[in-house]
Scaffold this motif. Structure first.
Motif, PDB file in Angstrom:
ATOM      1  N   ALA A  32       3.006  29.453   5.580  1.00 47.33           N
ATOM      2  CA  ALA A  32       2.155  30.229   4.663  1.00 47.33           C
ATOM      3  C   ALA A  32       1.859  31.616   5.224  1.00 47.33           C
ATOM      4  N   GLY A  33       2.862  32.219   5.854  1.00 45.77           N
ATOM      5  CA  GLY A  33       2.740  33.601   6.293  1.00 45.77           C
ATOM      6  C   GLY A  33       2.113  33.830   7.652  1.00 45.77           C
ATOM      7  N   HIS A  34       1.717  32.762   8.339  1.00 43.55           N
ATOM      8  CA  HIS A  34       1.081  32.916   9.652  1.00 43.55           C
ATOM      9  C   HIS A  34       1.593  31.829  10.593  1.00 43.55           C
ATOM     10  N   ALA A  35       1.592  32.128  11.882  1.00 46.13           N
ATOM     11  CA  ALA A  35       1.970  31.115  12.871  1.00 46.13           C
ATOM     12  C   ALA A  35       1.027  29.917  12.782  1.00 46.13           C
ATOM     13  N   MET A  36       1.579  28.729  13.026  1.00 49.22           N
ATOM     14  CA  MET A  36       0.755  27.513  13.000  1.00 49.22           C
ATOM     15  C   MET A  36      -0.535  27.701  13.790  1.00 49.22           C
ATOM     16  N   LEU A  37      -0.384  28.190  14.998  1.00 42.07           N
ATOM     17  CA  LEU A  37      -1.540  28.324  15.895  1.00 42.07           C
ATOM     18  C   LEU A  37      -2.605  29.231  15.310  1.00 42.07           C
ATOM     19  N   LEU A 100     -14.043  19.289  22.318  1.00 39.32           N
ATOM     20  CA  LEU A 100     -13.255  19.018  21.117  1.00 39.32           C
ATOM     21  C   LEU A 100     -11.805  19.366  21.408  1.00 39.32           C
ATOM     22  N   VAL A 101     -10.902  18.469  21.064  1.00 38.26           N
ATOM     23  CA  VAL A 101      -9.474  18.700  21.278  1.00 38.26           C
ATOM     24  C   VAL A 101      -8.741  18.587  19.947  1.00 38.26           C
ATOM     25  N   THR A 102      -7.859  19.532  19.677  1.00 33.92           N
ATOM     26  CA  THR A 102      -6.984  19.432  18.510  1.00 33.92           C
ATOM     27  C   THR A 102      -5.617  19.985  18.904  1.00 33.92           C
ATOM     28  N   THR A 103      -4.717  20.104  17.926  1.00 36.69           N
ATOM     29  CA  THR A 103      -3.341  20.492  18.222  1.00 36.69           C
ATOM     30  C   THR A 103      -2.929  21.690  17.376  1.00 36.69           C
ATOM     31  N   ALA A 104      -1.921  22.413  17.867  1.00 39.82           N
ATOM     32  CA  ALA A 104      -1.468  23.626  17.180  1.00 39.82           C
ATOM     33  C   ALA A 104      -0.794  23.328  15.854  1.00 39.82           C
ATOM     34  N   ASP A 105      -0.334  22.099  15.648  1.00 40.83           N
ATOM     35  CA  ASP A 105       0.313  21.774  14.367  1.00 40.83           C
ATOM     36  C   ASP A 105      -0.653  21.171  13.351  1.00 40.83           C
ATOM     37  N   HIS A 106      -1.953  21.227  13.664  1.00 41.22           N
ATOM     38  CA  HIS A 106      -2.971  20.734  12.721  1.00 41.22           C
ATOM     39  C   HIS A 106      -3.354  21.892  11.792  1.00 41.22           C
ATOM     40  N   VAL A 107      -2.382  22.412  11.067  1.00 36.17           N
ATOM     41  CA  VAL A 107      -2.542  23.697  10.381  1.00 36.17           C
ATOM     42  C   VAL A 107      -3.454  23.632   9.154  1.00 36.17           C
ATOM     43  N   LEU A 108      -3.717  22.445   8.638  1.00 36.70           N
ATOM     44  CA  LEU A 108      -4.599  22.315   7.479  1.00 36.70           C
ATOM     45  C   LEU A 108      -6.060  22.122   7.872  1.00 36.70           C
ATOM     46  N   LEU A 109      -6.349  22.227   9.150  1.00 38.00           N
ATOM     47  CA  LEU A 109      -7.717  22.079   9.652  1.00 38.00           C
ATOM     48  C   LEU A 109      -8.657  23.076   8.973  1.00 38.00           C
ATOM     49  N   THR A 110      -9.873  22.625   8.683  1.00 43.47           N
ATOM     50  CA  THR A 110     -10.899  23.489   8.100  1.00 43.47           C
ATOM     51  C   THR A 110     -12.220  23.303   8.854  1.00 43.47           C
ATOM     52  N   PRO A 111     -13.141  24.265   8.749  1.00 39.63           N
ATOM     53  CA  PRO A 111     -14.465  24.082   9.360  1.00 39.63           C
ATOM     54  C   PRO A 111     -15.188  22.846   8.828  1.00 39.63           C
ATOM     55  N   THR A 112     -14.947  22.491   7.574  1.00 37.29           N
ATOM     56  CA  THR A 112     -15.568  21.293   7.013  1.00 37.29           C
ATOM     57  C   THR A 112     -15.093  20.037   7.724  1.00 37.29           C
ATOM     58  N   MET A 113     -13.796  19.970   8.014  1.00 32.84           N
ATOM     59  CA  MET A 113     -13.271  18.827   8.768  1.00 32.84           C
ATOM     60  C   MET A 113     -13.870  18.772  10.162  1.00 32.84           C
ATOM     61  N   VAL A 114     -13.969  19.915  10.812  1.00 34.16           N
ATOM     62  CA  VAL A 114     -14.551  19.974  12.155  1.00 34.16           C
ATOM     63  C   VAL A 114     -15.983  19.442  12.129  1.00 34.16           C
ATOM     64  N   ALA A 115     -16.762  19.861  11.151  1.00 35.87           N
ATOM     65  CA  ALA A 115     -18.153  19.425  11.050  1.00 35.87           C
ATOM     66  C   ALA A 115     -18.243  17.921  10.804  1.00 35.87           C
ATOM     67  N   GLU A 116     -17.399  17.409   9.918  1.00 40.02           N
ATOM     68  CA  GLU A 116     -17.415  15.973   9.632  1.00 40.02           C
ATOM     69  C   GLU A 116     -17.088  15.173  10.890  1.00 40.02           C
ATOM     70  N   PHE A 117     -16.093  15.634  11.620  1.00 40.64           N
ATOM     71  CA  PHE A 117     -15.687  14.904  12.819  1.00 40.64           C
ATOM     72  C   PHE A 117     -16.760  14.956  13.901  1.00 40.64           C
ATOM     73  N   LEU A 118     -17.279  16.132  14.183  1.00 39.20           N
ATOM     74  CA  LEU A 118     -18.265  16.252  15.257  1.00 39.20           C
ATOM     75  C   LEU A 118     -19.554  15.516  14.927  1.00 39.20           C
ATOM     76  N   THR A 119     -19.921  15.485  13.668  1.00 37.68           N
ATOM     77  CA  THR A 119     -21.107  14.720  13.264  1.00 37.68           C
ATOM     78  C   THR A 119     -20.897  13.236  13.531  1.00 37.68           C
TER      79      THR A 119
END
Length: 261
Positions: A32-37, A100-119
């Protein structure tokens, strides 16, 4: 705020995603026009819960030279070790501070997902984000994942992990011995002992119960955090994943500007 690690290294051997692309590492593959990372760092930096971000790779200088990463605050680069477990062991904060650990190929990650997980992970020593099969297939029936089958559901990893400081070192040492089988669900389950393997095969307990018992082997409070968004477990592993991710990004762009899909 919690510090974050992005695992951006390359696995041994050729990567079919890079064939003919003129790109040496998967983390820089454009989607989508940007590097995965870039997608991953953008999502983490947009989260008010995330502090400093460290990107780990065998040759981190190559990633640090990516122009789009230059504009992000508090992003650092470090060379990784020979495997995921040894790299994380070296990066763990002192004491019991979480990471918190994630991966460079988790390109669909959003702040909402981060919040849900950390909660969901907040009072644990180790937590793993996962998506139940029905959640994924309801949105994306064409998506192919690796599933762990337990009573009450089939689960796929969502590439987010919560580690509470140095106390998780015994678990990382153990993972270092089995991480080459990370895509082979039953081998991973069997490595924790016959009780977990037989329980999984016979559907004697849920994945939450199994992970909690596996954690006790290392004196840790371990849990699964079920993710509500199907996109949380769609990472960029194969060409069909890339095609699906591109469609999801296109839909997000259309939704953002109020156009019909």
């Amino acid at each position: 705020m919690i510090p974050a690690i992005v695992l951006a290294g390359s696995r041994p051997g050729p990567d079919p995603l890079l064939t003919g692309r003129g790109i040496s590492t998967k983390a820089l593959l454009p989607i989508a026009g940007h590097a995965m990372l870039v997608h991953v760092v953008r999502a983490l930096r947009a989260s008010p819960l995330v502090g400093p971000i460290t990107i780990l790779a065998q040759s981190s200088a190559e990633l640090a030279a990516e122009p789009e990463l230059a504009g992000f605050a508090d992003v650092h680069f470090a060379d990784s070790g020979q495997g995921i477990s040894s790299s994380l062991a070296a990066a763990l904060p002192a004491g019991d501070d979480p990471l918190l650990v994630t991966t460079a190929d988790h390109v669909l990650l959003t702040p909402t997902m981060v919040a849900e997980f950390l909660t969901g992970a907040a009072d644990s020593d180790v937590a793993v984000a996962m998506v139940e099969r029905a959640v994924l297939l309801a949105r994306y029936p064409e998506s192919k994942r690796t599933w762990l089958k337990f009573r009450g559901g089939w689960w796929s990893g969502a590439n987010m992990f919560y580690l509470r400081g140095r106390r998780v070192m015994p678990l990382l040492d153990f993972w270092g011995r089995i991480e080459r089988d990370r895509k082979k669900g039953l081998k991973i389950v069997a490595a924790f002992g016959p009780w977990l393997l037989s329980g999984a095969l016979l559907r004697l307990f849920t994945i939450q119960q199994g992970v909690a018992r596996a954690g006790l082997r290392f004196g840790l409070k371990a849990r699964i955090v079920p993710m509500s968004e199907a996109e949380a477990c769609i990472d960029a592993d194969k060409p069909s994943d890339i095609e699906l991710i591109e469609r999801i990004f296109a839909a997000r762009r259309q939704a953002a500007i109020g156009q019909p899909l």
